[in-house]
Design a protein around this motif. Structure first.
Motif, PDB file in Angstrom:
ATOM      1  N   TYR A   9       0.855  -1.183   0.000  1.00 26.80           N
ATOM      2  CA  TYR A   9       0.000   0.000   0.000  1.00 26.80           C
ATOM      3  C   TYR A   9       0.891   1.232   0.000  1.00 26.80           C
ATOM      4  O   TYR A   9       1.907   1.270   0.696  1.00 26.80           O
ATOM      5  N   ASP A  10       0.487   2.238  -0.793  1.00 25.65           N
ATOM      6  CA  ASP A  10       1.322   3.429  -0.949  1.00 25.65           C
ATOM      7  C   ASP A  10       0.917   4.450   0.111  1.00 25.65           C
ATOM      8  O   ASP A  10       0.072   5.306  -0.138  1.00 25.65           O
ATOM      9  N   GLN A  11       1.466   4.332   1.298  1.00 26.08           N
ATOM     10  CA  GLN A  11       1.095   5.267   2.363  1.00 26.08           C
ATOM     11  C   GLN A  11       2.240   5.438   3.350  1.00 26.08           C
ATOM     12  O   GLN A  11       3.154   4.610   3.391  1.00 26.08           O
ATOM     13  N   PRO A  12       2.215   6.516   4.156  1.00 29.26           N
ATOM     14  CA  PRO A  12       3.325   6.771   5.076  1.00 29.26           C
ATOM     15  C   PRO A  12       3.502   5.634   6.073  1.00 29.26           C
ATOM     16  O   PRO A  12       2.519   5.033   6.512  1.00 29.26           O
ATOM     17  N   ASP A  41      -2.840   3.621  -5.855  1.00 28.94           N
ATOM     18  CA  ASP A  41      -2.623   3.548  -4.403  1.00 28.94           C
ATOM     19  C   ASP A  41      -1.773   2.367  -3.955  1.00 28.94           C
ATOM     20  O   ASP A  41      -1.814   1.966  -2.794  1.00 28.94           O
ATOM     21  N   GLU A  67       0.575  -4.397   5.552  1.00 31.08           N
ATOM     22  CA  GLU A  67       0.567  -3.476   4.412  1.00 31.08           C
ATOM     23  C   GLU A  67       1.256  -4.061   3.185  1.00 31.08           C
ATOM     24  O   GLU A  67       1.351  -3.408   2.163  1.00 31.08           O
TER      25      GLU A  67
ATOM     26  N   ASP B 130      -6.758  11.006   8.820  1.00 25.44           N
ATOM     27  CA  ASP B 130      -7.898  11.423   8.011  1.00 25.44           C
ATOM     28  C   ASP B 130      -9.171  10.943   8.699  1.00 25.44           C
ATOM     29  O   ASP B 130      -9.392   9.743   8.819  1.00 25.44           O
ATOM     30  N   THR B 137     -10.686   2.220  10.304  1.00 33.25           N
ATOM     31  CA  THR B 137      -9.431   1.894  10.978  1.00 33.25           C
ATOM     32  C   THR B 137      -9.710   1.182  12.304  1.00 33.25           C
ATOM     33  O   THR B 137      -9.078   0.172  12.628  1.00 33.25           O
TER      34      THR B 137
END
Ligand code: TPP
Ligand code: MG
Lengths: 120, 561
Positions: A9-12, A41, A67, B130, B137
């Motif tokens: 997953y492309d996230q921090p 994403d 992830e 967010d 979540t």
């Protein structure tokens, strides 16, 4: 050299988590390339490590991360290398087989260079 | 609705009955909504204990324990609680407040990067930035905690998320997490090994407790005539009064359990990670043994013990598959008979009437006097090992201990969590004086919330296990392991918090004290003043094999394990 390809997953935080596993197992990552890919994403991470046994050991641990969607070793025939060299003559970009790129880099003795592995 | 309201509703929808937490600035919007909620809230006196209470609750109820801490110091205090749950695969949802997203990363007041701090000690963690993703979540956190191998999930929630607007649509969003993959390709190989084994042994680990596979494992054991040994984490998963159950193996294990491990030809290991405390020197462990390794977590197969038949799946499912597949079982009762004999002989008399009072005597009386559904927790150190070695777990008894991380101060708060999960059971923390001093403030929590647990304190005035290692491996050069007088008067300490307490110094008084404590409706401490010179033996030194085992008084006659 073993090359491992991950779909994530492309996230921090993802890189930190993935690298954390290598850190814990005291595996030095030789080269790493990350970028967007054909799926929105998601990103691909391609990294190389020297030791096959260590690569096999860490594989299932990486796969267990939430992830990480896929993680596999890439067979040798698909390995590619590239390098960016800087010398008196200016910048030079190389891509090609691992042996070719390594040979040119070591022959041309550049002032600065960076070399990485890639695969797809 | 506001994020804080959403948080409470999400917890209610997960059927959370109780949560353990300490509020702080960034959590106040959330706590303000809790005023309206039926969820029981327990206020521990330290966030670490909030974690251990949630953990103890989870180990008994098999539902994720929920703990809450504020940003910065609250989160750093909680780390030990989460790490302890992680090492023992206990399901947990740990919530921390965080400074507002617009100041995150600016070293705001009480900001700590708890997302990074928790990452290596949790199964997974989230930082919510967010508000749209907040409901999903939270749902994911509960799912991940209880899918596949259980574990703690941490959610870091900045204060502005609690204040943001959340829509019904976002609340209704359904989430999924991937199911763990099963891999039973090796099943036929495993069955063949079990069918042809001359000396099969089954070793079970904590996974069997979570998967509740004890009954099936005993069926399998009887079918293949195999003794069953447990790791520390699996104590209580199989009945220790059954002739084929040999008890806890490993560094301080029972000799007969280590004997079976080291002399079997086929070892079926289920839900265990082959910890170094079990295996001793890894290269020697099971060198002559064929190993079938069953685990729900594929990354465990081959991690410590390599090149074996691996089956990936939960213990209950795999054991049932093995039972169904076993057909032409070879009957070789010699091994079984020999082990049953050895097991009988391996019951040393620990009803010691010597003075000063021996800790083993206290465990003996606990084992004898506690009801069949009692829950025992332990601290860490000699107290834990005596409990593991000498306490007998059978029936509905449970044994809860920090096996993976070895966290001193775990047992008391975990006992409080356990008692909340099963209020009808007697809950006893077998404690050490060093460990108890790390968490003694929780007597306040116990009294305030009417949680009548018993603390059976084995008070030796030392960090006993440290002393034992200094004695055995460092030429009796003691440093920083003795509490020089005056250690606190534990009776007065407990009484100061409003708990009941008595001191016991004579072997003859032990049983009566235990009976009195278990009947009390108040939290109750028994200060057993025990012999400080007593070591936990037998002991296989770290990194060594059974040949080097230090036997002490152990009457074992079965030869080298
Ligand atoms: C939080 C923590 N700090 C330090 C240790 C190292 N340690 C392991 S056992 C032990 C001594 C425990 O003393 P006590 O609780 O009195 O138990 P005893 O061994 O005397 O029964 C210590 C310091 C630990 N396990 N956990
Ligand atoms: Mg002590």
């Amino acid at each position: 050299m073993e090359v491992m390809m991950l779909l994530v997953y492309d996230q921090p935080g993802v890189m930190q988590r993935v690298m954390g596993e290598f850190n814990r197992k005291r595996i030095n990552v030789e080269t790493i390339v990350v970028g967007k890919c054909e799926i929105p994403d998601r990103a691909r991470i391609v990294l190389s490590i020297t030791d096959r046994e260590k690569a096999m050991n860490v594989l299932e641990h990486i796969r267990a991360l939430q992830e990480v969607i896929e993680c596999d070793l890439v067979d040798q025939s698909r390995h590619e290398a590239y390098a960016l060299l800087s010398s008196k003559e200016g910048l030079c970009r190389l891509t090609g087989s691992v042996q070719e790129v390594e040979a040119i880099v070591s022959k041309s003795q550049p002032e600065k260079y960076i070399q990485a592995m890639n695969a797809i | 609705m506001k994020g804080a309201r959403a948080a409470v509703e999400l917890l209610e929808k997960q059927n959370v009955e109780v949560m353990f937490g300490i509020p702080g600035g960034v959590l106040l919007p959330f706590y303000d909504e809790l005023v309206q909620s039926d969820i029981r809230h327990i206020l521990p006196r330290h966030e670490q204990c909030a974690g251990h209470m949630a953990d103890g609750y989870a180990r008994v109820s098999k539902k994720p324990g929920v703990c809450v801490a504020t940003s910065g110091p609250g989160a750093t205090n909680l780390v030990t609680g989460v790490a302890t749950a992680f090492m023992d695969s206990s399901p947990m949802v740990a919530i921390t407040g965080q400074v507002a997203t617009h100041v995150l990363g600016n070293d705001a007041f009480q900001e700590a990067d708890s997302f990074s701090l928790m990452m290596p000690v949790s199964k997974h963690n989230f930082r919510v930035v967010d508000p749209k993703l907040f409901p999903e979540t939270m749902k994911k956190a509960f799912l991940i905690a209880t899918t596949g191998r259980y574990g703690p999930v941490h959610v870091d929630i900045p204060v502005d998320i609690f204040q943001a607007e959340i829509t019904d649509e976002q609340m209704a969003k359904e989430v999924r997490v991937p199911k763990p993959k099963r891999n039973l390709e090796g099943l036929l190989d495993a069955i063949k090994l079990l069918e042809t084994a001359e000396r099969p042994t089954i070793m079970v680990g904590g996974g069997v407790i979570w998967s509740r596979a004890g009954t099936e494992i005993m069926r399998l054991a009887e079918m293949v005539m195999a003794p069953v040994v447990t790791t520390l984490m699996a104590k209580g998963s199989v009945p220790e009064n059954h002739p084929l159950v040999l008890g806890v193996c490993g560094m301080h294990g029972r000799q007969v359990a280590n004997y079976a491990l080291n002399n079997c030809d086929v070892l079926l290991a289920i839900g265990t990670r082959f910890s170094d405390r079990v295996t001793g020197k890894l290269s020697e462990f099971g060198a002559k043994t064929k190993v079938v390794h069953v685990d729900i977590d594929s990354s465990e197969i081959g991690k410590n013990v390599k090149g074996r038949v691996g089956l990936v799946g939960d213990a209950w499912t795999v054991v049932n598959a093995l039972i169904a597949g076993l057909q032409k079982r070879k009957k070789s009762p010699t091994w079984k008979q020999r082990i049953i004999e050895l097991n009988k002989e391996c019951s040393c008399d620990y009803n010691l009437k010597l003075e000063p009072l021996k800790p083993q005597k206290v465990i003996y009386e606990l084992s004898k006097n506690l009801p069949d559904d009692a829950i025992v927790t332990t601290e860490v150190g000699q107290n834990q090992m005596w409990a593991a070695h000498f306490y007998k777990c059978y029936g509905k008894r449970m044994f809860i201990t920090s096996g993976g991380l070895g966290t001193m101060g775990f047992g008391f708060p975990a006992a409080l969590g356990a008692k909340i999960a099963r209020p009808k059971s007697v809950v006893v923390d077998i404690a050490g004086d060093g460990s108890l001093q790390m968490v003694s403030q929780e007597f306040a929590t116990a009294v305030e919330n009417d949680i009548p647990v018993v603390v059976a304190l084995l008070n030796n005035g030392w960090l006993g296990m440290v002393k034992q290692w200094q004695k055995l491996f460092y030429g009796s050069r003691y440093k920083a392991s003795q509490f020089t007088v005056p250690t606190p008067d534990f009776v007065k300490l407990a009484e100061a918090y409003g708990a009941e307490a008595i001191r016991v110094e004579r072997p003859s008084e032990v049983a009566e004290a235990i009976q009195r404590a278990t009947k009390s409706e108040m939290p109750f401490l028994i200060d057993f003043v025990v012999d400080p010179e007593e070591d936990v033996l037998p002991m296989t030194p770290p990194g060594k094999t059974s040949v080097d085992c230090i036997m002490g008084r152990c009457p074992w006659k079965g030869g080298v394990c």
